[in-house]
Design a protein around this motif. Structure first.
Motif, PDB file in Angstrom:
ATOM      1  N   GLN A 147      -7.738   8.496   0.159  1.00  0.00           N
ATOM      2  CA  GLN A 147      -6.898   7.908  -0.886  1.00  0.00           C
ATOM      3  C   GLN A 147      -6.961   8.664  -2.196  1.00  0.00           C
ATOM      4  O   GLN A 147      -6.001   8.663  -2.972  1.00  0.00           O
ATOM      5  CB  GLN A 147      -7.299   6.448  -1.133  1.00  0.00           C
ATOM      6  N   LYS A 168      -6.532   0.503  -3.161  1.00  0.00           N
ATOM      7  CA  LYS A 168      -6.035   1.742  -3.747  1.00  0.00           C
ATOM      8  C   LYS A 168      -6.961   2.176  -4.871  1.00  0.00           C
ATOM      9  O   LYS A 168      -7.428   1.361  -5.667  1.00  0.00           O
ATOM     10  CB  LYS A 168      -4.614   1.547  -4.288  1.00  0.00           C
ATOM     11  N   LYS A 207      -3.149   8.780   3.515  1.00  0.00           N
ATOM     12  CA  LYS A 207      -3.814   8.260   2.322  1.00  0.00           C
ATOM     13  C   LYS A 207      -4.030   6.752   2.338  1.00  0.00           C
ATOM     14  O   LYS A 207      -5.014   6.256   1.788  1.00  0.00           O
ATOM     15  CB  LYS A 207      -3.008   8.619   1.063  1.00  0.00           C
ATOM     16  N   HIS A 208      -3.106   6.032   2.964  1.00  0.00           N
ATOM     17  CA  HIS A 208      -3.143   4.578   2.836  1.00  0.00           C
ATOM     18  C   HIS A 208      -3.310   3.833   4.158  1.00  0.00           C
ATOM     19  O   HIS A 208      -3.396   2.607   4.162  1.00  0.00           O
ATOM     20  CB  HIS A 208      -1.883   4.089   2.116  1.00  0.00           C
ATOM     21  N   ARG A 240       0.812  -1.211   0.000  1.00  0.00           N
ATOM     22  CA  ARG A 240       0.000   0.000   0.000  1.00  0.00           C
ATOM     23  C   ARG A 240       0.853   1.271   0.000  1.00  0.00           C
ATOM     24  O   ARG A 240       0.419   2.318  -0.492  1.00  0.00           O
ATOM     25  CB  ARG A 240      -0.911   0.027   1.248  1.00  0.00           C
ATOM     26  N   TYR A 258      -8.999   6.949   5.855  1.00  0.00           N
ATOM     27  CA  TYR A 258      -8.092   6.846   4.721  1.00  0.00           C
ATOM     28  C   TYR A 258      -8.728   6.215   3.480  1.00  0.00           C
ATOM     29  O   TYR A 258      -8.262   6.496   2.364  1.00  0.00           O
ATOM     30  CB  TYR A 258      -6.793   6.113   5.107  1.00  0.00           C
TER      31      TYR A 258
END
Length: 458
Positions: A129, A179, A109-110, A30, A125
Motif C-alpha cells: 500500500q 489505507k 496495492k489494495h 479501497r 498488499y
C-alpha cells in the motif's frame, strides 16, 4: 429438537443479508482511479518496472517448481486448506492481460481484484500500500510488455464451504489493512530509503512479524510497535527477529548484512528456506545502494521487547572433546557421524561453503523449527553469480525421532550456543508437517530477464 422462533430466524437472515451487502460494497472504499497514463511500450518504464518487481519479489509466490514464471499455482498452506497463487502473466484468458492500470494498481496495492473481489491476505498488499502509483505504473508496463503470457487456468482454493467466501475478506481488510502512506522515521535519505524497501516492496514483515488472531501482522511498521520484525514462524520456518537483540541482528554488521542480501552467504552463515528464495529472486538483483540502505535501517532497530539484548558468555568445551573422540552423549556421537565432516569439530564450518553452527543466531534461536526443518528436509543455498557453487544439505529422514531430537539439542547447546531444548514430540510434529508440505520456491530458478521474456512471447 429445539425449534427457533420465526422472528429469530428472520432476524438472522436479514442480518446476514445486510452483512453480505456491506461486504460486497466495502471494497469500493479501497479502490481508486489514477490520472496516470501508462505507456506500456516505454523501454525505460519497462526496465524500471522490472527492477521494482524484483524488489517486491513477485516471482517467488507466483511460480511453481518447473513452472512458467508468474503463471501461478503455488500452494500456500493454511490451517483450513491450501490456497493457490494466481496467474499474473499478461495472458488475456487466464492471466491479467485484460487488466487496466487501475485494475492492476487496486489489486496490488489494495487487495481488490476486478469485479470488486477482495483478495486473500496471503498477497502482501498491506505492505504494498505504501508504494507510489508511479512504481505501480512501471510494474504494469513490465508485466504487460515484458513478461511471457502463459495460458494456465487458476486453481480453486481448497478451503471448505463458507470459509471460502470472499465477501467476509472485505471486513478483514477494513480491520487489518487500512489505507496508509509511507511515513519516514528520519530525514536521513539512506535510512528512509531502507525503511521504505523493508516496510513496502520488500514486505519483510510478512514473514518476520508475528500474526494476530485474524492472521494479521500485529504491526506494519516500526512506528506501530517494536514487535515489528521481532520474528515469527511461517511455513514451518522460524523467520528470525531482525531487530537489535542478541538472537536478532545484534551480532551482525552492516557489511555482513550487505553480503548476505547480495550473495545469500557470509563467512559464517547462509540463507535457507524462504530466505534463500528472497535472495535468489529478489535481493541479489538490487543495487548496492538499496542493499546498503536496507542493512543500515535494520541496524537502527531497537531490541525486541522481552528478548535478551546479550547472552551470558559460555566457554567452548565441545571442540576439544570432539577432537579427542570423547563422545559424552548420544548427540555427540550423532554429530560426529553425520555433521562433523562439513561443520567441523569447532562448529565453524567452512567459510562460504558450509555454514557455521556455533554462534549462528539461526541455530540458537529460542524456536527450533528452522533447525528441525532443515535437518529433516534438507536445504539449498540460493544460486547467485557471486559464488561459484551453491551447496545443498541432505535430509536426514533416516534418523529416528529420538536421534533427531538428540542431535538438534546437541548442536543448539554446544560450543558457545545456548538454546531451549526440544523433545521428541517436536520432531514428530515437524515430520508430519513436512509430509504434507509441497516443494516450492528455492527449487525455482526461472529466467526473468526482459530479453528472455520477450523472446518467449514471440
Amino acid at each position: 429438537m429445539k425449534k427457533w422462533p420465526l422472528t429469530i430466524i428472520m432476524a438472522a437472515v436479514i442480518g446476514l443479508a445486510i452483512a453480505f451487502i456491506i461486504g460486497i460494497l466495502l471494497p469500493n472504499l479501497r479502490t481508486s482511479s489514477s490520472d496516470i497514463e501508462v505507456n506500456i511500450t516505454d523501454p525505460e518504464l519497462i526496465k524500471k518496472g522490472e527492477y521494482v518487481t524484483r524488489t517486491a519479489d513477485c516471482v517467488a509466490c507466483h511460480s511453481t517448481l518447473d513452472g512458467e514464471a508468474y503463471a501461478g499455482g503455488l500452494p500456500m498452506l493454511t490451517p483450513l486448506g491450501a490456497i493457490y497463487s494466481t496467474n499474473i502473466t499478461p495472458d488475456k484468458e487466464t492471466g491479467i492481460g485484460n487488466y487496466s492500470f487501475d485494475d492492476f494498481k487496486n489489486a496490488v496495492k489494495h487487495g481488490v481484484a476486478p469485479g470488486n473481489k477482495a483478495l486473500y491476505p496471503a498477497m502482501p498488499y498491506p505492505s504494498y500500500q505504501i508504494m507510489p502509483d508511479e512504481d505501480m505504473a512501471a510494474m504494469y508496463a513490465y508485466f504487460m510488455s515484458a513478461v511471457k503470457p502463459v495460458n494456465q487456468a487458476n486453481l480453486k482454493s481448497e478451503l471448505p464451504p463458507v470459509t471460502n467466501w470472499r465477501w467476509p475478506l472485505a471486513y478483514w481488510q477494513a480491520l487489518f489493512a487500512p489505507k496508509r502512506e509511507f511515513v519516514p522515521e528520519t530525514n536521513d535519505a539512506v535510512l528512509a530509503r531502507g525503511q521504505y524497501l523493508i516496510e513496502g516492496p520488500g514486505h519483510c514483515g510478512s514473514c518476520h512479524t508475528e500474526r494476530g488472531i485474524g492472521y494479521q501482522e500485529i504491526a506494519l511498521s516500526n512506528a506501530d510497535s517494536d514487535e515489528y520484525l521481532s520474528g515469527a514462524v511461517i511455513d514451518g520456518w522460524r523467520a528470525k527477529s531482525i531487530r537489535g537483540e542478541h538472537r536478532g541482528l545484534a551480532t551482525w554488521s552492516v557489511d555482513e548484512l550487505n553480503d548476505f542480501f547480495k550473495t545469500g552467504r557470509t563467512d559464517t552463515t547462509a540463507a535457507f528456506g524462504a530466505m534463500a528464495e528472497v535472495v535468489e529472486h529478489s535481493t541479489q538483483y538490487m543495487t548496492e545502494d538499496d542493499i546498503n540502505a536496507m542493512s543500515s535501517y535494520l541496524k537502527t532497530l531497537s531490541p525486541a521487547p522481552g528478548k535478551e539484548v546479550t547472552l551470558p558468555e559460555k566457554a567452548d568445551v565441545t571442540t576439544q572433546k570432539l577432537l579427542d573422540g570423547d563422545y559424552d552423549s548420544r548427540g555427540a556421537i550423532l554429530y560426529a557421524e553425520y555433521c562433523q565432516i562439513c561443520h567441523r569439530a569447532d562448529g565453524k564450518g567452512v567459510p562460504r561453503i558450509f555454514p557455521a553452527l556455533d554462534a549462528n543466531s539461526a541455530v540458537f534461536s529460542k524456536n527450533a523449527d528452522s533447525v528441525l526443518q532443515i535437518t529433516l528436509g534438507g536445504g539449498r543455498m540460493p544460486e547467485t553469480p557471486h559464488d561459484r557453487m551453491a551447496f545443498t544439505m541432505p535430509e536426514f529422514t533416516n534418523l529416528s525421532d529420538a536421534d533427531v531430537a538428540e542431535v538438534v539439542n546437541y548442536v543448539r547447546n554446544s560450543w558457545t550456543n545456548q538454546a531451549p531444548e526440544i523433545d521428541v514430540n517436536d520432531v514428530v510434529e515437524m515430520r508430519a508437517f513436512l509430509a504434507k508440505k509441497p516443494k516450492t520456491g528455492t527449487d525455482i530458478a526461472p529466467d526473468l530477464s526482459i530479453d528472455a521474456a520477450t523472446q518467449g512471447a514471440k
